[in-house]
Each structure stands twice: as C-alpha cells, then as structure tokens.
Design a protein around this motif. Structure first.
Motif, PDB file in Angstrom:
ATOM      1  N   MET A 156       0.797  -1.098  -0.055  1.00 38.21           N
ATOM      2  CA  MET A 156      -0.214  -0.011  -0.047  1.00 38.21           C
ATOM      3  C   MET A 156       0.941   1.187   0.007  1.00 38.21           C
ATOM      4  O   MET A 156       0.520   2.295  -0.277  1.00 38.21           O
ATOM      5  CB  MET A 156      -0.951  -0.037   1.239  1.00 38.21           C
ATOM      6  N   LEU A 157       1.969   0.915   0.103  1.00 37.90           N
ATOM      7  CA  LEU A 157       3.084   2.276   0.114  1.00 37.90           C
ATOM      8  C   LEU A 157       2.946   2.770  -1.407  1.00 37.90           C
ATOM      9  O   LEU A 157       3.388   3.921  -1.397  1.00 37.90           O
ATOM     10  CB  LEU A 157       4.584   1.838   0.398  1.00 37.90           C
ATOM     11  N   ILE A 158       2.180   2.144  -2.275  1.00 36.38           N
ATOM     12  CA  ILE A 158       2.275   2.890  -3.589  1.00 36.38           C
ATOM     13  C   ILE A 158       1.426   3.846  -3.651  1.00 36.38           C
ATOM     14  O   ILE A 158       1.440   4.718  -4.756  1.00 36.38           O
ATOM     15  CB  ILE A 158       1.993   1.678  -4.769  1.00 36.38           C
ATOM     16  N   LEU A 159       0.462   3.761  -2.888  1.00 35.61           N
ATOM     17  CA  LEU A 159      -0.718   4.967  -2.568  1.00 35.61           C
ATOM     18  C   LEU A 159      -0.119   6.146  -2.305  1.00 35.61           C
ATOM     19  O   LEU A 159       0.855   6.309  -1.490  1.00 35.61           O
ATOM     20  CB  LEU A 159      -1.676   4.339  -1.517  1.00 35.61           C
ATOM     21  N   PRO A 160      -0.503   7.479  -2.881  1.00 33.68           N
ATOM     22  CA  PRO A 160      -0.095   8.639  -2.326  1.00 33.68           C
ATOM     23  C   PRO A 160      -0.102   8.732  -0.849  1.00 33.68           C
ATOM     24  O   PRO A 160      -1.207   8.611  -0.214  1.00 33.68           O
ATOM     25  CB  PRO A 160      -0.926   9.512  -3.195  1.00 33.68           C
ATOM     26  N   ALA A 161       1.072   9.438  -0.313  1.00 34.15           N
ATOM     27  CA  ALA A 161       1.066   9.559   1.136  1.00 34.15           C
ATOM     28  C   ALA A 161       0.092  10.520   1.640  1.00 34.15           C
ATOM     29  O   ALA A 161      -0.538  10.189   2.740  1.00 34.15           O
ATOM     30  CB  ALA A 161       2.494  10.002   1.470  1.00 34.15           C
ATOM     31  N   PRO A 162      -0.303  11.554   0.808  1.00 39.47           N
ATOM     32  CA  PRO A 162      -1.245  12.444   1.322  1.00 39.47           C
ATOM     33  C   PRO A 162      -2.642  11.839   1.567  1.00 39.47           C
ATOM     34  O   PRO A 162      -3.390  12.208   2.379  1.00 39.47           O
ATOM     35  CB  PRO A 162      -1.450  13.545   0.229  1.00 39.47           C
ATOM     36  N   LEU A 163      -3.029  10.723   0.458  1.00 42.68           N
ATOM     37  CA  LEU A 163      -4.139  10.157   0.714  1.00 42.68           C
ATOM     38  C   LEU A 163      -4.175   9.232   1.911  1.00 42.68           C
ATOM     39  O   LEU A 163      -5.359   9.194   2.605  1.00 42.68           O
ATOM     40  CB  LEU A 163      -4.429   9.300  -0.398  1.00 42.68           C
ATOM     41  N   ARG A 164      -3.212   8.393   2.127  1.00 37.84           N
ATOM     42  CA  ARG A 164      -3.230   7.588   3.064  1.00 37.84           C
ATOM     43  C   ARG A 164      -3.044   8.370   4.536  1.00 37.84           C
ATOM     44  O   ARG A 164      -3.972   7.991   5.673  1.00 37.84           O
ATOM     45  CB  ARG A 164      -1.831   6.778   3.130  1.00 37.84           C
ATOM     46  N   ASP A 165      -2.126   9.434   4.540  1.00 35.32           N
ATOM     47  CA  ASP A 165      -2.310  10.162   5.838  1.00 35.32           C
ATOM     48  C   ASP A 165      -3.372  10.761   6.150  1.00 35.32           C
ATOM     49  O   ASP A 165      -3.791  11.224   7.415  1.00 35.32           O
ATOM     50  CB  ASP A 165      -1.045  11.089   5.902  1.00 35.32           C
ATOM     51  N   ALA A 166      -4.330  11.145   5.358  1.00 36.04           N
ATOM     52  CA  ALA A 166      -5.479  11.969   5.605  1.00 36.04           C
ATOM     53  C   ALA A 166      -6.202  10.801   6.536  1.00 36.04           C
ATOM     54  O   ALA A 166      -7.014  11.443   7.667  1.00 36.04           O
ATOM     55  CB  ALA A 166      -6.384  12.346   4.214  1.00 36.04           C
ATOM     56  N   ALA A 167      -6.550   9.762   5.851  1.00 35.53           N
ATOM     57  CA  ALA A 167      -7.313   8.536   6.698  1.00 35.53           C
ATOM     58  C   ALA A 167      -6.629   8.476   7.957  1.00 35.53           C
ATOM     59  O   ALA A 167      -7.536   8.328   9.038  1.00 35.53           O
ATOM     60  CB  ALA A 167      -7.405   7.458   5.864  1.00 35.53           C
ATOM     61  N   TYR A 168      -5.303   8.174   8.330  1.00 36.47           N
ATOM     62  CA  TYR A 168      -4.601   8.027   9.367  1.00 36.47           C
ATOM     63  C   TYR A 168      -5.005   9.255  10.340  1.00 36.47           C
ATOM     64  O   TYR A 168      -5.143   8.949  11.332  1.00 36.47           O
ATOM     65  CB  TYR A 168      -3.263   7.995   9.151  1.00 36.47           C
ATOM     66  N   ASP A 169      -4.803  10.672  10.050  1.00 28.41           N
ATOM     67  CA  ASP A 169      -4.831  11.478  10.854  1.00 28.41           C
ATOM     68  C   ASP A 169      -6.324  11.740  11.390  1.00 28.41           C
ATOM     69  O   ASP A 169      -6.419  12.116  12.423  1.00 28.41           O
ATOM     70  CB  ASP A 169      -4.552  12.923   9.969  1.00 28.41           C
ATOM     71  N   TYR A 170      -7.347  11.434  10.677  1.00 22.47           N
ATOM     72  CA  TYR A 170      -8.725  11.374  10.923  1.00 22.47           C
ATOM     73  C   TYR A 170      -8.965  10.614  12.187  1.00 22.47           C
ATOM     74  O   TYR A 170      -9.607  10.927  12.975  1.00 22.47           O
ATOM     75  CB  TYR A 170      -9.638  11.241   9.775  1.00 22.47           C
ATOM     76  N   VAL A 171      -8.270   9.538  11.901  1.00 23.64           N
ATOM     77  CA  VAL A 171      -8.666   8.629  13.181  1.00 23.64           C
ATOM     78  C   VAL A 171      -7.958   8.783  14.107  1.00 23.64           C
ATOM     79  O   VAL A 171      -8.581   8.928  15.448  1.00 23.64           O
ATOM     80  CB  VAL A 171      -8.113   7.035  12.731  1.00 23.64           C
ATOM     81  N   ALA A 172      -6.591   9.288  14.293  1.00 26.16           N
ATOM     82  CA  ALA A 172      -5.652   9.657  15.260  1.00 26.16           C
ATOM     83  C   ALA A 172      -6.398  10.935  15.899  1.00 26.16           C
ATOM     84  O   ALA A 172      -6.128  11.064  17.264  1.00 26.16           O
ATOM     85  CB  ALA A 172      -4.417  10.091  14.636  1.00 26.16           C
ATOM     86  N   LYS A 173      -7.093  11.805  15.284  1.00 27.07           N
ATOM     87  CA  LYS A 173      -7.602  13.046  15.883  1.00 27.07           C
ATOM     88  C   LYS A 173      -8.931  12.474  16.907  1.00 27.07           C
ATOM     89  O   LYS A 173      -9.053  13.088  17.771  1.00 27.07           O
ATOM     90  CB  LYS A 173      -8.345  13.868  14.796  1.00 27.07           C
ATOM     91  N   HIS A 174      -9.477  11.587  16.513  1.00 23.98           N
ATOM     92  CA  HIS A 174     -10.621  11.095  17.271  1.00 23.98           C
ATOM     93  C   HIS A 174     -10.510   9.776  18.161  1.00 23.98           C
ATOM     94  O   HIS A 174     -11.273   9.394  18.706  1.00 23.98           O
ATOM     95  CB  HIS A 174     -11.803  10.745  16.360  1.00 23.98           C
ATOM     96  N   ARG A 175      -9.253   9.390  18.183  1.00 31.98           N
ATOM     97  CA  ARG A 175      -9.042   7.950  18.844  1.00 31.98           C
ATOM     98  C   ARG A 175      -9.350   8.033  20.185  1.00 31.98           C
ATOM     99  O   ARG A 175      -9.691   7.161  20.819  1.00 31.98           O
ATOM    100  CB  ARG A 175      -7.515   7.602  18.650  1.00 31.98           C
ATOM    101  N   TYR A 176      -9.150   8.920  21.244  1.00 28.16           N
ATOM    102  CA  TYR A 176      -9.347   9.137  22.319  1.00 28.16           C
ATOM    103  C   TYR A 176     -10.911   9.307  22.556  1.00 28.16           C
ATOM    104  O   TYR A 176     -11.428   8.500  23.658  1.00 28.16           O
ATOM    105  CB  TYR A 176      -8.676  10.515  23.172  1.00 28.16           C
ATOM    106  N   ASN A 177     -11.573   9.965  21.924  1.00 26.84           N
ATOM    107  CA  ASN A 177     -13.092   9.864  22.038  1.00 26.84           C
ATOM    108  C   ASN A 177     -13.660   8.582  21.827  1.00 26.84           C
ATOM    109  O   ASN A 177     -14.538   7.897  22.354  1.00 26.84           O
ATOM    110  CB  ASN A 177     -13.780  11.106  21.154  1.00 26.84           C
ATOM    111  N   TRP A 178     -13.172   7.672  20.779  1.00 27.48           N
ATOM    112  CA  TRP A 178     -13.708   6.716  20.356  1.00 27.48           C
ATOM    113  C   TRP A 178     -13.067   5.581  20.845  1.00 27.48           C
ATOM    114  O   TRP A 178     -13.763   4.371  21.353  1.00 27.48           O
ATOM    115  CB  TRP A 178     -13.312   6.480  18.897  1.00 27.48           C
ATOM    116  N   PHE A 179     -11.856   5.372  21.536  1.00 24.03           N
ATOM    117  CA  PHE A 179     -11.269   4.226  22.162  1.00 24.03           C
ATOM    118  C   PHE A 179     -10.814   4.485  23.685  1.00 24.03           C
ATOM    119  O   PHE A 179     -10.586   3.598  24.333  1.00 24.03           O
ATOM    120  CB  PHE A 179     -10.064   3.735  21.319  1.00 24.03           C
ATOM    121  N   GLY A 180     -10.720   5.702  24.032  1.00 19.58           N
ATOM    122  CA  GLY A 180     -10.196   6.294  25.290  1.00 19.58           C
ATOM    123  C   GLY A 180      -8.819   6.158  25.522  1.00 19.58           C
ATOM    124  O   GLY A 180      -7.999   5.800  24.625  1.00 19.58           O
TER     125      GLY A 180
END
Length: 212
Positions: A156-180
């Motif tokens: 999956m490294l062949i996918l553009p980093a901005p696209l991958r990181d957009a999904a990563y950053d979204y989950v990371a931003k809400h991880r405390y609220n979702w998982f504690g």
C-alpha cells in the motif's frame, strides 16, 4: 685467507657494531630520535596521552540507539491494541517499542527532529540511522517486517502519502473519544509484553507514569 679471516669474526660482534653505527647515525641526523631498547608500556601510554581517569557519568551513558523501534502514544487504547497486534504477529521479534512519554524516547526524537507532540499526532518508526517514518508510512514500514501475509500490507506504500495520511490523521484525531485513554502507559497492565520495550526498566521504576 679472507674466508678464514671472516670465520674468526663472531656474528654478535657484527650485529652489535652495525647497531651502534645505525644508532649513532640516527642520533646525529635526528637528535630527538631514541633507539628503542625494549617495550615500555608506561612510555607508550604517555606518548599517546591516554587519559587514565575513570570515565565521567556522561561518557558512561549508552550512545548507540537500537534499530526498528516504534515510538508511540503509550496512554492511547487504540495505539496499545496496535502494538499488541504487532507483537503477536512478529514471531521473530524484529520490532521493538517505546512509549513516547518515556525519557528513553528522547534520543530518538532528537535524532528524527521531532517532539512529543508530533508523535502524539503520528507515531514514529525509527528503522535505523537516517531512516525514520511517521503516520501511515510508518505503519506500512512496520508491516514489511512481519511474516507473510501481513508483510503484503506494505504494498500500500504505492498509494499517495497524502491520501493515506488523511485517513490516518482523521482516526488519530478522534482516537481518544472513540477508544479512550489512560493516565499511565497501558502496557503496565500487561507486563508480559514489556520484554519488547526498550524503556522497560524506566516504566517499571516509574510505575508506568509519564516522565517530566
């Protein structure tokens, strides 16, 4: 006659005479030269100017960093689940871990020119000298060290980093609220995992609390 004359001259006398002549020539040509007569350990140490004093506390500290280290948010439940998953799949124990809240993480952060706040946003994978990755790229690089079929995720490294990181950053931003989250590094609740942590001794000494 000559042959008989040479036979009467002893070999030690020839060697001694030659050595004296060479020594005299060197003394006259290089006044500072001293013909060595025997091995003198003290003289060698003095010549090299070796400091024989006990090493200072700073010098005694380890300076070699370990490769393939994941630096992550140790109080995050989602992050801890990810670490447990990697440990379970990494049968060859290639990957090591460190909570970003530990002082042990600081040399790695300096090496990669990042701070704790950066790692709280995107976890860090220090592969080796001059090779470190963050966020989604770090996750896929870690996967590449796992046995097949998990190593195939690195494709999956062949996918553009901005696209991958957009999904990563979204989950990371809400991880405390979702998982504690917890107040201390969660791995302290499962100490059987600590053998894979380079900050194990620090965590045990501090009870898992964050360093100041």
């Amino acid at each position: 006659m000559i042959r008989n004359g040479l036979s009467r001259i002893s070999l030690p006398a020839i060697v001694s005479s030659s050595s004296t002549a060479v020594s005299s020539l060197l003394d006259s040509t290089f006044p500072s030269y001293r013909t060595p007569t025997r091995f003198e350990p003290a003289s060698v140490v003095d010549a090299l100017d070796v400091d024989c004093q006990p090493p200072s506390k700073v010098a005694a500290e380890p300076t070699v960093l370990q490769p393939r280290v994941v630096i992550y948010d140790g109080v995050c439940h989602l992050c801890h689940r990810g670490v447990k998953w990697i440990i379970k799949k990494d049968k060859d124990k290639k990957i090591k871990f460190c909570c970003v809240q530990s002082k042990t993480a600081e040399p790695y952060l300096r090496l990669c020119h990042v701070d704790r706040e950066d790692v709280l946003k995107r976890f860090l994978f220090v592969e080796g000298p001059g090779a470190y990755y963050e966020g989604s790229t770090a996750a896929l690089k870690v996967a590449s060290y796992l046995p097949f079929p998990y190593s195939a995720l690195s494709a999956m490294l062949i996918l553009p980093a901005p696209l991958r990181d957009a999904a990563y950053d979204y989950v990371a931003k809400h991880r405390y609220n979702w998982f504690g989250k917890e107040d201390e590094c969660i791995v302290m609740q499962e100490k059987d995992l600590l053998e894979r942590f380079i900050d194990m001794h620090e965590l045990l000494d501090n009870g898992g609390g964050a360093s100041d």
